[in-house]
Design an enzyme around this catalytic site. Structure first.
Site, mmCIF file in Angstrom:
data_model
loop_
_atom_site.group_PDB
_atom_site.id
_atom_site.type_symbol
_atom_site.label_atom_id
_atom_site.label_comp_id
_atom_site.label_asym_id
_atom_site.label_seq_id
_atom_site.Cartn_x
_atom_site.Cartn_y
_atom_site.Cartn_z
ATOM 1 N N TYR A 184 54.728 30.608 33.183
ATOM 2 C CA TYR A 184 55.565 29.627 32.498
ATOM 3 C C TYR A 184 56.344 30.331 31.387
ATOM 4 O O TYR A 184 55.767 31.004 30.538
ATOM 5 C CB TYR A 184 54.665 28.536 31.929
ATOM 6 C CG TYR A 184 55.354 27.285 31.406
ATOM 7 C CD1 TYR A 184 56.739 27.179 31.310
ATOM 8 C CD2 TYR A 184 54.609 26.186 31.007
ATOM 9 C CE1 TYR A 184 57.348 26.029 30.846
ATOM 10 C CE2 TYR A 184 55.201 25.022 30.535
ATOM 11 C CZ TYR A 184 56.576 24.959 30.449
ATOM 12 O OH TYR A 184 57.171 23.812 29.975
ATOM 13 N N CYS A 185 57.674 30.178 31.398
ATOM 14 C CA CYS A 185 58.550 30.717 30.346
ATOM 15 C C CYS A 185 58.335 32.228 30.218
ATOM 16 O O CYS A 185 58.408 32.951 31.204
ATOM 17 C CB CYS A 185 58.310 29.978 29.036
ATOM 18 S SG CYS A 185 59.484 30.373 27.724
ATOM 19 N N VAL A 186 58.035 32.737 29.013
ATOM 20 C CA VAL A 186 57.851 34.174 28.854
ATOM 21 C C VAL A 186 56.604 34.645 29.599
ATOM 22 O O VAL A 186 56.517 35.812 30.014
ATOM 23 C CB VAL A 186 57.791 34.549 27.358
ATOM 24 C CG1 VAL A 186 56.564 33.965 26.690
ATOM 25 C CG2 VAL A 186 57.828 36.054 27.161
ATOM 26 N N GLY A 231 55.999 33.669 32.527
ATOM 27 C CA GLY A 231 56.575 33.942 33.840
ATOM 28 C C GLY A 231 57.302 35.268 33.880
ATOM 29 O O GLY A 231 57.258 35.992 34.884
ATOM 30 N N PHE A 252 57.685 28.638 36.265
ATOM 31 C CA PHE A 252 58.149 27.445 35.568
ATOM 32 C C PHE A 252 59.181 27.866 34.524
ATOM 33 O O PHE A 252 58.864 28.600 33.592
ATOM 34 C CB PHE A 252 56.996 26.738 34.852
ATOM 35 C CG PHE A 252 55.973 26.092 35.738
ATOM 36 C CD1 PHE A 252 56.181 25.937 37.101
ATOM 37 C CD2 PHE A 252 54.777 25.625 35.201
ATOM 38 C CE1 PHE A 252 55.225 25.341 37.914
ATOM 39 C CE2 PHE A 252 53.821 25.018 36.005
ATOM 40 C CZ PHE A 252 54.039 24.879 37.358
#
Length: 691
Positions: A427-429, A431, A455
Site C-alpha cells: 500500500y502506497c510507499v 507498495g 494499493f
C-alpha cells in the site's frame, strides 16, 4: 451609512436622537404590552394615535454606534428594500422583528474577555516552554518560509519586469471589482443583482445564509473569491517559468488564499459573530483553552486536533480484529490474524502497509476493516506493523526495510505456516518497497512471492502527485540537513504536508470549529488514524525522495539495490494494480503508467474517490464504484474511455482474482500452532508508539 432614513409612521425624528445611557440599558428589553394596541390603530390617522405613536418611537431600540457590528449579527434574509449594514431594525419597511441573535450578557462577556486573555497567556507560555527548556531554538525565519517567498517572488518578478503584463493583470482585477461594487450598490438600493462570482460547488466555508443574504458579507465573500481566482490565474499565466516552479507557486498560493479566507476570522464571519454574541464570548474561551492543549501536545507548535481521539482505543474499537504478534525485530512486528472460517486458502497473504502512516487504516472498525473482511474470505492474513523510528534507526535505509521488513516477514510466515508460496499486498510507499523487492527477487531468482497487489502505489514518478512539489534539489538538501540533526524526519512535518494538500478541509475547517467556535471535533476513526503520525528514518526517507521522486530511477532501470541494478520488466508474476480516480498522492494516471513497466500480466483497476477512501470502500457498505477491463493498448485516457464501470466496492473483484491465482484450501491455521508462538495480542506494541 451617513444617517438614519425616515421610517414609515413618521418616527424617524425620534429615532435619530442620540441614545442616552439609560435607553441603551433598556434597549434589549421587550416593549411593554400597551405598544401593541397603538400599532393596530396606526392605520386610522386620528389625533388620538399621535401620543401613543410618540411613546412607541421613544421605546424603539436606539441606533447603535458604528463600532458595534450590528448587521453582521443578523442572519435573517434582508427585507426589501434592504437595510444597509449597521442600520437599526426600526429603519426597515416592515414592522420590527425580534433579533435572531440577542445582545450579549455584557457582565458575562467582560468576565470571558478576562478568561480569554488568561488562556492566551497560557498558550503563549506553552509555545515558549521548549525554548526556555533549551529543547528548541528561538523562533526564526524557517527555510520553508524562505522557499515560499522565493517561489512567489519569481511570479511577481515575471509581471514586474513587463509593464504590459502588469497593467493587464491590474485591469483584470479592477474591472471585476467595479462590477462587484456596482452589484452591491444595487442590492443596497433595494434592487436585485446577479452574483459577479460564486463559490465552487461544495465549498462549505460560505454555507451560512448570511454570506448570501447580507450585502455586507456577500461583498466580502465575492471580493475574496475574485481576488483568490485572480491570484491563481497570475500563476497559471506565468508560462515562462519552468513547470516545477509554477507548480510550487500554485501550491503556495493555494495555502495563502486558503489562510486569508474571511471565514477564518471572527470579524468577517457572520456565523462566528452570532455564536460569539449568543454565548457572550464563551466559545472563544473554550477555543483558546483547546489551542493551549494542542500547542502543548505539539511540543510548542500548534498541532491542530482533527478528531476526538478520547473515544477510540487501539485493540478495542480501532485495530480490533483478533490476532497475535508472532514475530518482532528492530523494524517490524508481524501480526497473524485468527481465522474465521473452517478452511482457508493454502497460500497465505502478506500485507505491507506504508510506514508514513500506521497499518490500522486497513482495520479501522469491523464494518470498514479490509483485514477482517479478507480473513472472512478464507485468507490467512499477516500484516507488517512498522516501528515508529527514532535516532537509533538513522541508518535503516530501503535495503534494510527490504531485508528486515519483507524478507523477515516471508521467513516468519514460512515458519508459522510451512508455506513459502505467498501472495503480497503493498500500500502506497509500502507498495513501492514491495515493487523494489520483487525486482530484486527476480534478479536473484527468489520466487517466494507468487502474486502481488498494489494499493494506490507509484513506481513511475514522472507524473507524481502533489507531494512532488516538496522535492527538488534545494528542498531535498534542506530535508537531509534537518534529518541529519535528529536521525529522522518528524512525523508532524509529513502530516502537515498531507494536510496542506487540502488546506480548507484539513486545516482551516478545524481552526474555525475548534478555536473560534470552541467545539470539540467529531469522533471519527479515520481522522484519529490520520492524526497518528509516524517518523521516517533518515536513510530510508533520503533514498525514497532522491531515487524515486527526484530521479525516477526505478522505471528507468537505474536503481541499485545491494549492488545489483534492478528492473521491473523482470517481474513476471500476476499483478492486481489498484488506483483511485481522485488520488492526489498517487494519481491514477501515474499508477497506470507504472503498471506498464512490469513484465507480466497486470489487472489495472481504478476505484472511485481518493487515496484512502478509494481503498477503504467496504463490500457490505460501498460508497463508490470502480472501473476495470479497459484496453491494454494506448494511454490513460483511452483506458478510461473504454473501461467498464461497476457499482459498489472493488473488494469482491480482488477476492475473485486472488482466489483464481491459488484456489486450493486447507484446514484453518490456529495462530501460534506452528513454530512461531504468540508474543502479544494484536495490534501489538509498535503501533502504540507516538511520534
Amino acid at each position: 451609512m451617513s444617517g438614519p432614513s425616515r421610517s414609515p409612521g413618521g418616527r424617524g425624528r425620534g429615532a435619530s436622537r442620540p441614545a442616552s445611557a439609560a435607553s441603551r440599558r433598556t434597549a434589549a428589553k421587550p416593549p411593554p404590552k400597551p405598544i401593541a394596541k397603538p400599532a393596530q390603530q396606526a392605520a386610522t390617522p386620528t389625533k388620538k394615535v399621535a401620543t401613543p405613536t410618540k411613546k412607541v418611537a421613544k421605546r424603539q431600540p436606539p441606533r447603535r454606534p458604528e463600532p458595534i457590528v450590528a448587521a453582521p449579527v443578523v442572519a435573517a434574509p434582508v427585507v426589501s428594500p434592504p437595510v444597509p449594514p449597521g442600520a437599526p431594525a426600526s429603519e426597515a419597511t416592515e414592522a420590527p422583528r425580534p433579533r435572531e441573535t440577542p445582545l450579549p450578557d455584557f457582565e458575562k462577556l467582560s468576565r470571558n474577555v478576562g478568561r480569554f486573555v488568561e488562556e492566551a497567556g497560557k498558550a503563549l507560555a506553552a509555545m515558549l516552554k521548549p525554548v526556555e527548556a533549551g529543547a528548541a531554538a528561538p523562533t526564526a525565519a524557517k527555510p520553508e518560509v524562505a522557499e515560499v517567498i522565493s517561489t512567489l517572488g519569481r511570479v511577481a518578478e515575471y509581471y514586474a519586469t513587463d509593464a504590459r503584463r502588469a497593467l493587464e493583470a491590474q485591469t483584470a482585477l479592477s474591472s471585476r471589482f467595479f462590477e462587484l461594487w456596482g452589484a452591491t450598490m444595487k442590492r443596497l438600493g433595494g434592487e436585485k443583482a446577479d452574483n459577479v462570482i460564486a463559490p465552487e460547488a461544495g465549498d462549505k466555508r460560505f454555507a451560512d445564509p448570511a454570506w448570501r443574504d447580507n450585502p455586507y458579507f456577500d461583498f466580502i465573500k465575492q471580493a475574496y473569491i475574485l481576488t483568490s481566482q485572480w491570484a491563481d490565474d497570475l500563476v497559471k499565466r506565468a508560462d515562462e517559468l519552468d513547470p516545477h516552479t509554477r507548480q510550487k507557486a500554485a501550491f503556495y498560493m493555494k495555502q495563502v488564499t486558503s489562510a486569508l479566507s474571511p471565514s477564518n476570522f471572527l470579524a468577517t464571519n457572520p456565523e462566528l459573530l452570532r455564536t460569539t454574541l449568543a454565548e457572550s464570548g464563551e466559545n472563544l474561551v473554550r477555543g483558546m483553552k483547546m489551542m493551549t492543549e494542542d500547542i502543548e501536545a505539539g511540543g510548542g507548535q500548534l498541532r491542530i486536533r482533527q478528531a476526538d481521539g478520547a473515544k477510540f482505543k487501539l485493540g478495542v474499537n480501532l485495530a480490533a480484529t483478533p490476532g497475535k504478534v508472532v514475530f518482532r525485530n528492530e523494524l517490524i512486528e508481524l501480526i497473524q490474524y485468527a481465522p474465521s472460517t473452517p478452511t482457508v486458502y493454502k497460500r497465505p497473504l502478506l500485507i505491507v502497509p506504508p510506514w508514513i502512516n500506521k497499518f490500522y487504516v486497513l482495520d479501522l472498525n469491523p464494518e470498514k476493516s479490509f483485514i477482517r473482511w479478507a480473513v472472512a474470505q478464507g485468507l490467512t492474513v499477516f500484516v507488517v506493523s512498522w516501528v515508529n523510528p527514532d535516532e537509533r534507526h538513522i541508518d535503516k535505509g530501503f535495503e534494510a526495510y527490504m531485508r528486515e521488513g519483507i524478507f523477515a516477514a516471508l521467513e516468519a510466515i514460512e515458519a508459522a505456516t510451512g508455506e513459502n508460496d505467498i501472495a503480497a499486498i503493498g500500500y502506497c510507499v509500502g507498495g513501492t518497497l514491495l515493487a523494489v523487492t520483487l525486482a530484486f527477487m527476480a534478479e536473484i531468482g527468489d520466487k517466494r512471492i507468487s502474486s502481488a497487489t498494489f494499493f494506490t502505489t507509484q513506481v513511475d514518478f514522472t507524473d507524481a502527485g502533489d507531494l512532488k512539489i516538496f522535492v527538488d534539489a534545494e528542498q531535498l538538501r534542506l530535508t537531509e540537513k534537518k534529518m541529519a540533526e535528529t536521525g529522522y524526519l518528524e512525523g508532524a512535518q509529513m502530516a502537515n504536508a498531507f494536510n496542506m494538500l487540502r488546506p480548507n478541509d484539513l486545516i482551516w475547517s478545524y481552526w474555525v470549529n475548534n478555536y473560534l467556535k470552541g467545539k470539540e471535533p467529531m469522533a471519527f476513526d479515520l481522522l484519529v488514524w490520520n492524526s497518528d503520525s509516524t517518523r521516517m528514518p533518515a536513510a530510508n526517507h533520503r533514498f525514497y525522495l532522491r531515487h524515486c521522486y527526484l530521479q525516477n530511477d526505478l522505471t528507468n532501470d537505474r536503481m541499485v539495490i545491494e549492488g545489483r541494478t534492478i528492473s521491473l520488466s523482470k517481474v513476471t508474476i500476476p499483478i492486481y494494480d489498484l488506483a483511485a480516480r481522485e488520488d492526489h498522492i498517487a494519481p491514477a494516471r501515474s499508477v497506470f503508467n507504472g503498471a506498464k513497466s512490469f513484465g507480466g500480466p497486470v489487472r489495472y483497476v481504478m476505484a472511485g474517490s481518493g487515496h484512502i477512501a478509494g481503498v477503504v470502500n467496504p463490500a457490505q457498505k460501498p460508497k463508490y464504484q470502480f472501473w476495470s477491463d479497459g484496453p491494454s493498448d494506448g494511454g490513460f485516457e483511452d483506458w478510461v474511455a473504454g473501461a467498464k464501470e461497476t457499482p459498489g466496492s472493488w473488494w469482491p473483484d480482488w477476492a475473485a482474482w486472488i482466489a483464481a491465482q491459488a484456489p486450493q484450501r486447507v484446514p484453518a491455521r490456529e495462530v501460534g500452532a506452528g513454530k512461531l508462538k504468540a508474543i502479544c495480542d494484536a495490534p501489538g506494541e509498535y503501533v502504540r508508539v507516538k511520534a
